[in-house]
Design a protein around this motif. Structure first.
Motif, PDB file in Angstrom:
ATOM      1  N   ALA A 282      24.537  40.874  97.801  1.00  0.00           N
ATOM      2  CA  ALA A 282      24.522  40.666  99.257  1.00  0.00           C
ATOM      3  C   ALA A 282      24.531  41.985 100.016  1.00  0.00           C
ATOM      4  N   HIS A 283      25.249  42.977  99.484  1.00  0.00           N
ATOM      5  CA  HIS A 283      25.411  44.238 100.214  1.00  0.00           C
ATOM      6  C   HIS A 283      24.439  45.326  99.776  1.00  0.00           C
ATOM      7  N   GLY A 284      23.982  45.293  98.533  1.00  0.00           N
ATOM      8  CA  GLY A 284      23.044  46.297  98.053  1.00  0.00           C
ATOM      9  C   GLY A 284      23.542  47.721  98.145  1.00  0.00           C
ATOM     10  N   PRO A 285      24.746  48.019  97.612  1.00  0.00           N
ATOM     11  CA  PRO A 285      25.229  49.402  97.681  1.00  0.00           C
ATOM     12  C   PRO A 285      24.325  50.347  96.893  1.00  0.00           C
ATOM     13  N   HIS A 286      24.428  51.629  97.214  1.00  0.00           N
ATOM     14  CA  HIS A 286      23.628  52.635  96.502  1.00  0.00           C
ATOM     15  C   HIS A 286      23.822  52.515  94.992  1.00  0.00           C
ATOM     16  N   ALA A 287      25.069  52.345  94.567  1.00  0.00           N
ATOM     17  CA  ALA A 287      25.377  52.279  93.139  1.00  0.00           C
ATOM     18  C   ALA A 287      26.392  51.181  92.868  1.00  0.00           C
ATOM     19  N   VAL A 288      26.289  50.610  91.684  1.00  0.00           N
ATOM     20  CA  VAL A 288      27.282  49.649  91.202  1.00  0.00           C
ATOM     21  C   VAL A 288      27.735  50.120  89.829  1.00  0.00           C
ATOM     22  N   CYS A 289      29.033  50.311  89.688  1.00  0.00           N
ATOM     23  CA  CYS A 289      29.606  50.691  88.390  1.00  0.00           C
ATOM     24  C   CYS A 289      30.345  49.490  87.832  1.00  0.00           C
TER      25      CYS A 289
ATOM     26  N   VAL B 159      22.523  44.175  84.899  1.00  0.00           N
ATOM     27  CA  VAL B 159      21.744  45.393  85.131  1.00  0.00           C
ATOM     28  C   VAL B 159      20.390  45.055  85.744  1.00  0.00           C
ATOM     29  N   ASP B 160      19.726  44.049  85.211  1.00  0.00           N
ATOM     30  CA  ASP B 160      18.390  43.690  85.705  1.00  0.00           C
ATOM     31  C   ASP B 160      18.438  43.248  87.158  1.00  0.00           C
ATOM     32  N   ARG B 161      19.396  42.390  87.502  1.00  0.00           N
ATOM     33  CA  ARG B 161      19.437  41.848  88.860  1.00  0.00           C
ATOM     34  C   ARG B 161      19.857  42.913  89.878  1.00  0.00           C
ATOM     35  N   LEU B 162      20.827  43.723  89.520  1.00  0.00           N
ATOM     36  CA  LEU B 162      21.287  44.768  90.444  1.00  0.00           C
ATOM     37  C   LEU B 162      20.224  45.846  90.628  1.00  0.00           C
ATOM     38  N   THR B 163      19.543  46.184  89.560  1.00  0.00           N
ATOM     39  CA  THR B 163      18.474  47.180  89.652  1.00  0.00           C
ATOM     40  C   THR B 163      17.340  46.669  90.532  1.00  0.00           C
ATOM     41  N   ALA B 164      17.005  45.395  90.373  1.00  0.00           N
ATOM     42  CA  ALA B 164      15.956  44.805  91.202  1.00  0.00           C
ATOM     43  C   ALA B 164      16.349  44.806  92.676  1.00  0.00           C
ATOM     44  N   ARG B 165      17.645  44.729  92.952  1.00  0.00           N
ATOM     45  CA  ARG B 165      18.140  44.747  94.331  1.00  0.00           C
ATOM     46  C   ARG B 165      18.106  46.156  94.923  1.00  0.00           C
ATOM     47  N   GLY B 166      17.963  47.163  94.046  1.00  0.00           N
ATOM     48  CA  GLY B 166      17.884  48.541  94.519  1.00  0.00           C
ATOM     49  C   GLY B 166      19.113  49.379  94.259  1.00  0.00           C
ATOM     50  N   SER B 167      20.100  48.843  93.551  1.00  0.00           N
ATOM     51  CA  SER B 167      21.307  49.598  93.216  1.00  0.00           C
ATOM     52  C   SER B 167      21.140  50.304  91.872  1.00  0.00           C
ATOM     53  N   ARG B 168      21.670  51.527  91.794  1.00  0.00           N
ATOM     54  CA  ARG B 168      21.713  52.223  90.500  1.00  0.00           C
ATOM     55  C   ARG B 168      22.915  51.671  89.734  1.00  0.00           C
ATOM     56  N   VAL B 169      22.694  51.232  88.529  1.00  0.00           N
ATOM     57  CA  VAL B 169      23.763  50.597  87.763  1.00  0.00           C
ATOM     58  C   VAL B 169      24.358  51.575  86.766  1.00  0.00           C
ATOM     59  N   SER B 170      25.675  51.701  86.857  1.00  0.00           N
ATOM     60  CA  SER B 170      26.442  52.558  85.954  1.00  0.00           C
ATOM     61  C   SER B 170      27.356  51.676  85.113  1.00  0.00           C
TER      62      SER B 170
ATOM     63  N   VAL C 198      32.365  45.443 103.592  1.00  0.00           N
ATOM     64  CA  VAL C 198      31.460  45.257 104.732  1.00  0.00           C
ATOM     65  C   VAL C 198      31.514  46.471 105.653  1.00  0.00           C
ATOM     66  N   ARG C 199      32.711  46.933 105.950  1.00  0.00           N
ATOM     67  CA  ARG C 199      32.861  48.044 106.885  1.00  0.00           C
ATOM     68  C   ARG C 199      32.418  49.372 106.271  1.00  0.00           C
ATOM     69  N   LEU C 200      32.645  49.556 104.974  1.00  0.00           N
ATOM     70  CA  LEU C 200      32.183  50.778 104.314  1.00  0.00           C
ATOM     71  C   LEU C 200      30.659  50.864 104.321  1.00  0.00           C
ATOM     72  N   VAL C 201      30.009  49.758 104.021  1.00  0.00           N
ATOM     73  CA  VAL C 201      28.542  49.734 104.031  1.00  0.00           C
ATOM     74  C   VAL C 201      28.016  50.118 105.410  1.00  0.00           C
ATOM     75  N   ALA C 202      28.688  49.626 106.448  1.00  0.00           N
ATOM     76  CA  ALA C 202      28.231  49.899 107.819  1.00  0.00           C
ATOM     77  C   ALA C 202      28.534  51.317 108.275  1.00  0.00           C
ATOM     78  N   ALA C 203      29.653  51.893 107.778  1.00  0.00           N
ATOM     79  CA  ALA C 203      30.142  53.159 108.331  1.00  0.00           C
ATOM     80  C   ALA C 203      29.687  54.397 107.579  1.00  0.00           C
ATOM     81  N   LEU C 204      29.418  54.275 106.296  1.00  0.00           N
ATOM     82  CA  LEU C 204      29.212  55.465 105.485  1.00  0.00           C
ATOM     83  C   LEU C 204      27.846  56.102 105.702  1.00  0.00           C
ATOM     84  N   THR C 205      27.845  57.424 105.653  1.00  0.00           N
ATOM     85  CA  THR C 205      26.605  58.199 105.708  1.00  0.00           C
ATOM     86  C   THR C 205      26.272  58.815 104.354  1.00  0.00           C
ATOM     87  N   VAL C 206      27.103  58.514 103.344  1.00  0.00           N
ATOM     88  CA  VAL C 206      26.880  58.977 101.978  1.00  0.00           C
ATOM     89  C   VAL C 206      26.839  57.742 101.078  1.00  0.00           C
ATOM     90  N   PRO C 207      26.401  57.879  99.835  1.00  0.00           N
ATOM     91  CA  PRO C 207      26.311  56.723  98.957  1.00  0.00           C
ATOM     92  C   PRO C 207      27.658  56.039  98.699  1.00  0.00           C
TER      93      PRO C 207
END
Length: 248
Positions: free
Chosen positions: A86-93, A121-132, A60-69
């Motif tokens: 719930a959080h929609g990070p830039h990427a999910v590995c 992969v489908d659900r995370l991609t639809a949420r806007g995260s790049r899946v690795s 929660v705090r990383l999502v709020a604080a970070l200025t990079v992915p």
């Protein structure tokens, strides 16, 4: 044109130290901010099922604080999927995870679990995260990763890092072939696990590698030289292996 290799810094083991005693110190979010100031292009954090280092509150705090992915590493479980959505990070590995292991051991079996992983992969991609997908440098696993729609594969470099001599040379060649195949299949290539100042160069020199994710070694070096210096040294080692074009 030579693209600059991005450096993702994994801050899990700052949380490991914190959790050894309890309380708020040292704070992995502060470590993430220091890493960014030192030249990290992104931050990686692995929220394990047993919460042995990074916690839900850290995310929660990383999502709020970070200025990079933020690259959220996680197992392919229903609980972790809901957290990522719930959080929609830039990427999910997505990584394999065993309760008894000390650290991630080997890559995902994408080939043997295509249907299950495709749903993630489908659900995370639809949420806007790049899946690795964290995989061994194996052609079948890479082909399967492309087939289920992943955007990225992260090649497991642990075997390369722990070998020596001709065996290490052969594993490096395997990594290079895997990177070329992944790129040909439309996947972005990342790599990580076990990388140090001494062994990062040949992996960084693989032309298709876009990003390296490094954590444990950097946190260990930081004990002796400080986090800022350790990250700047790693950035230099990567750039020396594959100097970025002035235009990149």
């Amino acid at each position: 044109m030579t693209a600059r290799v991005r450096l993702g810094v994994n801050i899990d083991h700052v949380a490991t130290i914190r959790n050894a005693r309890g309380g708020p110190h040292p704070d992995p979010v502060r470590a993430a901010q220091l890493a960014v100031a030192a030249g990290a292009d992104g931050i990686t954090a692995h929220l394990r099922e047993d919460r042995r280092h990074i916690s839900d509150d850290d995310i929660v705090r990383l999502v709020a604080a970070l200025t990079v992915p933020l690259n959220l590493e996680m197992a392919a479980t229903a609980e972790m999927l809901q957290i990522a959505l719930a959080h929609g990070p830039h990427a999910v590995c997505i990584v394999p995870e065993k309760r008894a292991e000390r650290t991630t051991e080997g890559g995902l079996d994408v080939l043997g679990n295509q249907a299950g992983l495709r749903a993630f992969v489908d659900r995370l991609t639809a949420r806007g995260s790049r899946v690795s997908l964290f995989v061994e440098p194996d052609p079948d696993q890479i082909e399967a990763s492309a087939a289920i729609g992943a955007a990225v594969v992260e090649l497991h470099t642990g075997r390369y890092c722990y070998l020596t001599g001709d065996d290490q040379t052969a594993e490096l060649a395997r990594l290079a072939k895997a990177a070329a195949l992944a790129t040909a299949r439309g996947l972005e290539v990342h790599a990580g696990h076990g990388l140090t100042f001494a062994n990062v160069g040949p992996v960084a020199a693989i032309p298709q590698v876009a990003e390296l994710n490094i954590g444990h070694f950097l946190m260990g070096e930081a004990v002796f030289v400080g986090l800022d210096f350790a990250i700047r040294e790693m950035r230099t080692a990567i750039d020396d292996a594959r100097p970025p074009s002035p235009a990149c």
